[in-house]
Enzyme design. Structure first.
Site, short mmCIF file in Angstrom:
data_model
loop_
_atom_site.label_atom_id
_atom_site.label_comp_id
_atom_site.label_asym_id
_atom_site.label_seq_id
_atom_site.Cartn_x
_atom_site.Cartn_y
_atom_site.Cartn_z
N LYS A 296 0.83 -1.20 0.00
CA LYS A 296 0.00 0.00 0.00
C LYS A 296 0.87 1.26 0.00
O LYS A 296 1.93 1.29 0.64
CB LYS A 296 -0.91 -0.04 1.23
CG LYS A 296 -2.03 0.97 1.30
CD LYS A 296 -2.89 0.68 2.52
CE LYS A 296 -4.00 1.69 2.73
NZ LYS A 296 -4.81 1.37 3.92
N SER B 229 -9.57 1.34 3.22
CA SER B 229 -8.76 2.13 2.32
C SER B 229 -7.72 1.31 1.55
O SER B 229 -7.10 1.82 0.63
CB SER B 229 -8.03 3.23 3.11
OG SER B 229 -7.16 2.67 4.09
N SER C 17 -9.90 -1.30 7.17
CA SER C 17 -9.26 -1.03 5.88
C SER C 17 -8.56 -2.23 5.26
O SER C 17 -8.17 -2.18 4.09
CB SER C 17 -8.26 0.12 6.01
OG SER C 17 -8.94 1.34 6.17
#
Length: 435
Positions: free
Chosen positions: A126, A212, A236
């Site tokens: 990420k 996310s 997330s």
């Protein structure tokens, strides 16, 4: 700002895992124009080993036998990214040195040196996890593009030392979806960032990948990598994993170092593995954590015998905390079925009640506002080649670049957090975090 729909939310093409399995060198134009027949062509590396859906142990076995090299595997994933990412928006950036790193790891293998189960395995991480290389670390924002992190995050150091290839940076909900409350509202830009666009679901292009850790979820689901790393403050990792039909784990806080992760809150943030199999999640977790552990011997039939699995009963009443998204009410039946399977394998299902989430989630949000304002400034202070140092600087940048940064939602959470000074000694903060 006049808000628009995120890229891709008006598409009406359903792409299933089965269709993705056979994908090779397919342009996004073919996907968007309905040319899905070409998706059924098989994808193979230069050695004709079909790596699609392969687990990490299967990839290792293929490399050990000579049927596959890490360089060919890495090239295969990059080809899939080039073909599918214009549609999925799962990857922000590909590591330009990935194939060279893979080639070096192949040379190590030829000389009898295999570092472990991640040797030569390409993974996506990420874009809020620091990598001190040619790639950016921006949390999806243009505000700190061009900045330089001081070092690899410790979890990245451990992955590299284990032989993993950091294939690229995965897209995400910008600033881990802590810029505006609308960012978490379907069908808005749950997995959108200014750098990466809006991540689309690998199974259904008209649906979100949630966030996310949206790109980590879609990237793993669509076989753009062997596995991925996400981060979670609240949902997330687990949210994208659920809708992308992969396995994701938010580890116990403190198990994996938080250093080098763009923070919301050190009291809740943690990185975790996201992959297509439980075994792959276990391998990643064992290597990412501060005290490295091999969990794979525990993955045996009969391991659930006598284990107590809690069913948090409030959340099995869809009217209590359901999203309201059409079809989402079916998840209760799916979860109950999963518990039934666990029970059939020897687990004991125990009904529990952890309390009313609505009684404390307001205090949680208050605590996060205090923590984010202070901790993001601490993080920004570690960067070079940038003048952005505070939350106020980020707010000013977004205002100055609102066309790029705020096409779908604003920065109300940023603006609110800027008012919450006094961390960590303000009595209101202490009361909120304690509750």
């Amino acid at each position: 700002m006049n808000k628009q729909k995120p890229d891709g939310t008006d598409l009406d093409h359903s792409v299933t895992r089965r269709k993705f399995i056979g994908t090779t060198a397919v342009s996004s134009a073919a996907l968007l124009s309905g040319g899905l027949v070409s998706l059924l062509r098989s994808t193979a590396s230069a050695t004709n080993f079909d790596f699609i859906e392969a687990t990490i142990p299967q990839l290792q076995a293929a490399m050990a036998s000579g049927a596959l090299t890490s360089a060919n595997l890495t090239s295969g994933y990059i080809n899939r990214i080039q073909s599918l990412n214009p549609t999925l928006h799962a990857v922000i950036e590909v590591n330009a040195n990935a194939i060279a790193i893979a080639t070096a790891l192949d040379n190590e293998r030829r000389h009898g040196h295999v570092r472990g189960p991640l040797h030569g395995i390409p993974i996506l991480v990420k874009d809020n996890i620091a990598t001190n290389d040619n790639m950016q670390t921006t949390a999806g924002s243009l505000a700190i593009y061009g900045s330089q992190v001081p070092a690899d995050a410790p979890l990245i150091q451990q992955l590299r030392a284990a032989g993993a290839i950091i294939l690229g940076k995965a897209n995400l909900g910008e600033w881990a979806n802590f810029r505006d409350d609308e960012a978490e509202t379907y069908p808005l830009a749950v997995g959108w960032s200014a750098r990466g666009g809006s991540t689309n679901n690998a199974y259904d292009l008209s649906y979100t990948s949630w966030g996310s850790s949206s790109g980590s979820g879609a990237g793993a689901a669509a076989n753009l990598c062997a596995a991925a790393v996400g981060t979670e403050t609240d949902g997330s990792i687990t949210g994208p994993s659920a809708v992308e039909n992969i396995f994701g784990l938010k580890p116990t806080l403190g198990l994996i170092s938080q250093d080098g992760i763009v923070p919301i809150s050190h009291q809740q943030d943690i990185a975790g593995p996201m992959a297509r199999s439980v075994t792959d999640v276990a391998i990643l977790l064992g290597i990412m954590q501060s005290q490295q552990t091999d969990y794979t011997p525990l993955l045996q039939r009969g391991a659930l015998q006598g284990k107590r699995i809690g069913r948090d009963v409030r959340f099995f009443d869809y009217s209590y905390y359901g999203s309201g998204i059409p079809g989402d009410e079916l998840t209760v039946a799916f979860a109950n079925n999963a518990l039934s399977v666990m029970q059939s394998l020897g687990a004991r299902i125990v009904d529990i009640d952890t309390g009313d989430v609505f009684a404390y989630n307001g205090d949680e949000f208050t605590a996060l506002l205090y923590e984010f304002r202070a901790q993001i400034a601490d993080y920004l202070a570690t960067l070079t080649h940038t003048t952005v140092r505070t939350l106020a600087d980020l707010i000013a940048f977004n205002n100055a670049h609102c066309t790029q940064e705020m096409p779908y939602y604003d920065q109300d959470v940023f603006l609110l957090a800027e008012q919450f000074v006094g961390y960590p000694n303000d009595p209101n903060y202490i009361a909120a975090r304690t509750h």
